[in-house]
Design a protein around this motif. Sequence first.
Motif, PDB file in Angstrom:
ATOM      1  N   ASP A  39       4.801 -33.965 -40.911  1.00  0.00           N
ATOM      2  CA  ASP A  39       4.267 -32.999 -41.252  1.00  0.00           C
ATOM      3  C   ASP A  39       4.125 -32.789 -42.925  1.00  0.00           C
ATOM      4  O   ASP A  39       3.735 -31.931 -43.355  1.00  0.00           O
ATOM      5  CB  ASP A  39       5.437 -31.910 -41.023  1.00  0.00           C
ATOM      6  N   ALA A  40       4.579 -33.740 -43.568  1.00  0.00           N
ATOM      7  CA  ALA A  40       4.083 -33.570 -45.262  1.00  0.00           C
ATOM      8  C   ALA A  40       3.176 -34.464 -45.427  1.00  0.00           C
ATOM      9  O   ALA A  40       2.753 -34.840 -46.748  1.00  0.00           O
ATOM     10  CB  ALA A  40       5.753 -34.072 -45.940  1.00  0.00           C
ATOM     11  N   GLY A  41       2.614 -35.303 -44.436  1.00  0.00           N
ATOM     12  CA  GLY A  41       1.564 -36.245 -44.721  1.00  0.00           C
ATOM     13  C   GLY A  41       1.687 -37.644 -45.140  1.00  0.00           C
ATOM     14  O   GLY A  41       1.084 -38.467 -45.409  1.00  0.00           O
ATOM     15  N   SER A  42       3.170 -37.947 -45.219  1.00  0.00           N
ATOM     16  CA  SER A  42       3.715 -39.449 -45.419  1.00  0.00           C
ATOM     17  C   SER A  42       3.699 -40.114 -44.074  1.00  0.00           C
ATOM     18  O   SER A  42       3.848 -39.445 -43.030  1.00  0.00           O
ATOM     19  CB  SER A  42       5.212 -39.389 -45.848  1.00  0.00           C
ATOM     20  N   PRO A  43       3.305 -41.297 -44.089  1.00  0.00           N
ATOM     21  CA  PRO A  43       3.353 -42.257 -43.052  1.00  0.00           C
ATOM     22  C   PRO A  43       4.825 -42.205 -42.253  1.00  0.00           C
ATOM     23  O   PRO A  43       5.962 -42.345 -42.978  1.00  0.00           O
ATOM     24  CB  PRO A  43       3.382 -43.844 -43.592  1.00  0.00           C
ATOM     25  N   LYS A  44       4.962 -41.993 -41.021  1.00  0.00           N
ATOM     26  CA  LYS A  44       6.133 -41.776 -40.311  1.00  0.00           C
ATOM     27  C   LYS A  44       7.036 -43.260 -40.566  1.00  0.00           C
ATOM     28  O   LYS A  44       6.460 -44.194 -40.614  1.00  0.00           O
ATOM     29  CB  LYS A  44       6.055 -41.711 -38.811  1.00  0.00           C
ATOM     30  N   HIS A  45       8.584 -42.936 -40.708  1.00  0.00           N
ATOM     31  CA  HIS A  45       9.395 -44.163 -40.714  1.00  0.00           C
ATOM     32  C   HIS A  45      10.466 -44.008 -40.109  1.00  0.00           C
ATOM     33  O   HIS A  45      10.751 -42.951 -39.487  1.00  0.00           O
ATOM     34  CB  HIS A  45       9.608 -44.363 -42.425  1.00  0.00           C
ATOM     35  N   ALA A  46      11.367 -44.895 -40.114  1.00  0.00           N
ATOM     36  CA  ALA A  46      12.702 -44.958 -39.225  1.00  0.00           C
ATOM     37  C   ALA A  46      13.727 -45.708 -39.732  1.00  0.00           C
ATOM     38  O   ALA A  46      13.316 -46.807 -40.499  1.00  0.00           O
ATOM     39  CB  ALA A  46      12.663 -45.021 -37.804  1.00  0.00           C
ATOM     40  N   GLN A  47      14.999 -45.444 -39.663  1.00  0.00           N
ATOM     41  CA  GLN A  47      16.176 -46.240 -40.104  1.00  0.00           C
ATOM     42  C   GLN A  47      16.156 -47.212 -39.062  1.00  0.00           C
ATOM     43  O   GLN A  47      16.623 -46.732 -37.882  1.00  0.00           O
ATOM     44  CB  GLN A  47      17.205 -45.697 -40.617  1.00  0.00           C
TER      45      GLN A  47
END
Length: 385
Positions: A24-32
Motif C-alpha cells: 500500500d506504500a508502493g514498496s516491493p512486498k517482502h517477508a521475514q
Amino acid sequence: MTRPLYIDVHILQNVPPSNLNRDDAGSPKHAQFGGARRARVSSQAWKRATRLTYAGGLPEADQATRTKKVAALLTERLQEREELGQEDAARLATALLGPLGITMSRTKSEETSYLLFFGRRQLDAIADLIGGEARELLSKEDKDLADSVAKLEIEAELMRSHPDEVALFGRMVANRPEINVDAAVQVAHALSTHPVHSEFDYYTAVDDENTKAQTGAGMIGTIEFNSATLYRYATVGLHQLHANLGDSDANAEDTAAAAERFIEAFAKSMPTGHQNSFAHRTLPFAMVVALRADQPVNLISAFEQPIHGTNGLASASAARLAAEARTTSETWGSAPLKTLACYPTLDEKTNKQLGEAFGTSVPFPKLTAQVRAAALSWLANGALS
C-alpha cells in the motif's frame, strides 16, 4: 473421483531490478523468513498473471472473467439475442441473477456487490434460457417475473461446463456456497532464496518544450525496487481438475491438456507491476515438476537458511533445492512417483547433484508434453506409464 495425483511445480527464477508486486506504500512486498528479509511476490499477483497468460492462448468464447459487471454483460447478451432495449434487457438480467443471490451494489447501481468468476459460455447459456420468451416475461410484474425466472436452471448452468480457468482456480461466493468451485490449483507466495535490501530509483522527466532559458526537470520522483532469485511453487490436484471439468473418461484429454497449459502459463507468466520502467521479463532459471500420489510438498525449507554470495545465487539455490528434495524423500519416505526437470548446464558438481535428485534435464516443451502424457495415463489407469 479419480485417485489423487498432485503435480508439484518448483521454479527458480532470476528477476532483475523490479517492483513486481507493491504494497500500500508502493514498496516491493517482502517477508521475514529464516530470520532474514526476503523479496516476496504474493500468490494472488502470480495467479492473476498465470490466469491471463493461460487465457491468452484460448478463443475468447472459452475464456472466463472475474467481474462485478456480470449484470451489464448479461444485459448486452439479452439485447443482442432478444432484440430488447437497454432498460428492458437490464430488468430481465437483474431478474435472472436473482436466483443466484447476486445483489447489486449500493454505491454503483451498474455493478454487483461482489466479484463473480464465470465462463463466457456459461453466461451465454444463462441468456439462452429465455428461449425467445423475453417479451412475455417482461410483461409480468416484478414478483411474477421473479417467480417465473426462478423455475429456470440458472444455477445449474453456472455449475456445468466450467471453463479451464474456473476449473483450475476455483470460485468462492461467501453467501452462496452452492455455486462454489473447489480450486484445483494452489500457488505459494514467491520468496527470494537470499536476503534482500530495497533500493530507490530517483528519476526525472524533462519537458520537451522547455527553451534554453528554462532549466530543471518537468517531474521528479522515486520508485523503490529490488532484485532477487525467487523460489516459486504451485501444485495442481489432477483429480480435482478432472472433477471440475466433468469427471468422465470423455474429458480426460481436456484435463491433461489443461494441466499441461497451466504449467506452461505458470512458468512463462510475470506480474506486470512497473513493467514499463524495469522490463523485468525473464524466464525460469530451473524448473522441477514432481508427480505425487500422497500429498503436495513445498520445498521452501531448502532456503530457510538464506543463501549468501557475491558470484551468483541461482546455481547455489538449485543445488540447495536438489539437496532438500532428496532429504525430504529419504527422511519422510515421501518420494515422488515421477520427477521431471529442466535446468541449464552448470558446474560438474552442481549438475551431478541435480541429476541425482531430479534426473536428466529435458527441454521445456518436452517436459510439459511428458506431464500431459503422465496425466493421461493416470486418468486412464490410476498409474503412471
